[in-house]
Design a protein around this motif. Structure first.
Motif, short mmCIF file in Angstrom:
data_model
loop_
_atom_site.label_atom_id
_atom_site.label_comp_id
_atom_site.label_asym_id
_atom_site.label_seq_id
_atom_site.Cartn_x
_atom_site.Cartn_y
_atom_site.Cartn_z
N VAL A 124 -40.04 19.57 38.11
CA VAL A 124 -38.58 19.43 38.19
C VAL A 124 -38.00 18.93 36.87
O VAL A 124 -36.93 19.38 36.46
CB VAL A 124 -38.19 18.49 39.37
N ALA A 125 -38.68 18.02 36.19
CA ALA A 125 -38.17 17.50 34.92
C ALA A 125 -38.07 18.63 33.89
O ALA A 125 -37.07 18.73 33.18
CB ALA A 125 -39.07 16.38 34.41
N ALA A 126 -39.09 19.48 33.82
CA ALA A 126 -39.07 20.60 32.87
C ALA A 126 -37.99 21.60 33.25
O ALA A 126 -37.30 22.16 32.39
CB ALA A 126 -40.43 21.27 32.83
N MET A 127 -37.81 21.83 34.55
CA MET A 127 -36.77 22.74 35.02
C MET A 127 -35.40 22.20 34.64
O MET A 127 -34.52 22.95 34.19
CB MET A 127 -36.87 22.93 36.53
N PHE A 128 -35.20 20.90 34.77
CA PHE A 128 -33.92 20.27 34.43
C PHE A 128 -33.62 20.45 32.94
O PHE A 128 -32.48 20.76 32.57
CB PHE A 128 -33.93 18.80 34.82
N VAL A 129 -34.63 20.25 32.09
CA VAL A 129 -34.44 20.43 30.65
C VAL A 129 -34.00 21.87 30.37
O VAL A 129 -33.09 22.11 29.58
CB VAL A 129 -35.72 20.08 29.87
N ASP A 130 -34.63 22.82 31.04
CA ASP A 130 -34.26 24.23 30.86
C ASP A 130 -32.82 24.47 31.31
O ASP A 130 -32.06 25.16 30.63
CB ASP A 130 -35.22 25.14 31.62
N TRP A 131 -32.45 23.91 32.46
CA TRP A 131 -31.07 24.07 32.94
C TRP A 131 -30.07 23.51 31.95
O TRP A 131 -29.03 24.11 31.68
CB TRP A 131 -30.88 23.41 34.30
N ARG A 132 -30.38 22.32 31.39
CA ARG A 132 -29.49 21.71 30.39
C ARG A 132 -29.39 22.60 29.15
O ARG A 132 -28.30 22.79 28.60
CB ARG A 132 -29.99 20.32 29.99
N ASN A 133 -30.52 23.12 28.69
CA ASN A 133 -30.50 23.99 27.51
C ASN A 133 -29.69 25.25 27.77
O ASN A 133 -28.93 25.70 26.91
CB ASN A 133 -31.93 24.35 27.10
N ARG A 134 -29.83 25.83 28.96
CA ARG A 134 -29.05 27.02 29.31
C ARG A 134 -27.56 26.69 29.34
O ARG A 134 -26.73 27.49 28.92
CB ARG A 134 -29.48 27.57 30.67
N GLN A 135 -27.24 25.53 29.88
CA GLN A 135 -25.84 25.11 29.97
C GLN A 135 -25.25 24.97 28.58
O GLN A 135 -24.15 25.45 28.30
CB GLN A 135 -25.76 23.78 30.72
N THR A 136 -25.99 24.33 27.67
CA THR A 136 -25.52 24.15 26.29
C THR A 136 -25.37 25.50 25.59
O THR A 136 -24.38 25.74 24.91
CB THR A 136 -26.50 23.26 25.51
N ALA A 137 -26.36 26.38 25.79
CA ALA A 137 -26.34 27.68 25.13
C ALA A 137 -25.22 28.58 25.64
O ALA A 137 -24.77 29.48 24.93
CB ALA A 137 -27.69 28.38 25.32
#
Length: 59
Positions: free
Chosen positions: A24-37
């Protein structure tokens, strides 16, 4: 009755989780990166204050 949109969402979520070994922590980082991008404006709300009356004991 099937809902193709919900099936697509469930498949995306399952594939995304599997890609990160359900971490879940890695998934959250990916979601944040997608949001920023995405370049879209994101709103961050402050945490809600706890309701003290829920935590008090009755004498």
């Amino acid at each position: 009755m099937t809902n193709e949109i919900l099936e697509e969402i469930h498949k995306f979520r399952e594939d995304h989780a599997k890609a990160f070994n359900y971490d879940v922590a890695a998934m959250f980082v990916d979601w944040r990166n997608r949001q920023t991008a995405s370049g879209r404006k994101a709103v961050t709300l402050p945490p809600k204050k706890s309701n003290q009356s829920l935590h008090s004991t009755v004498s």
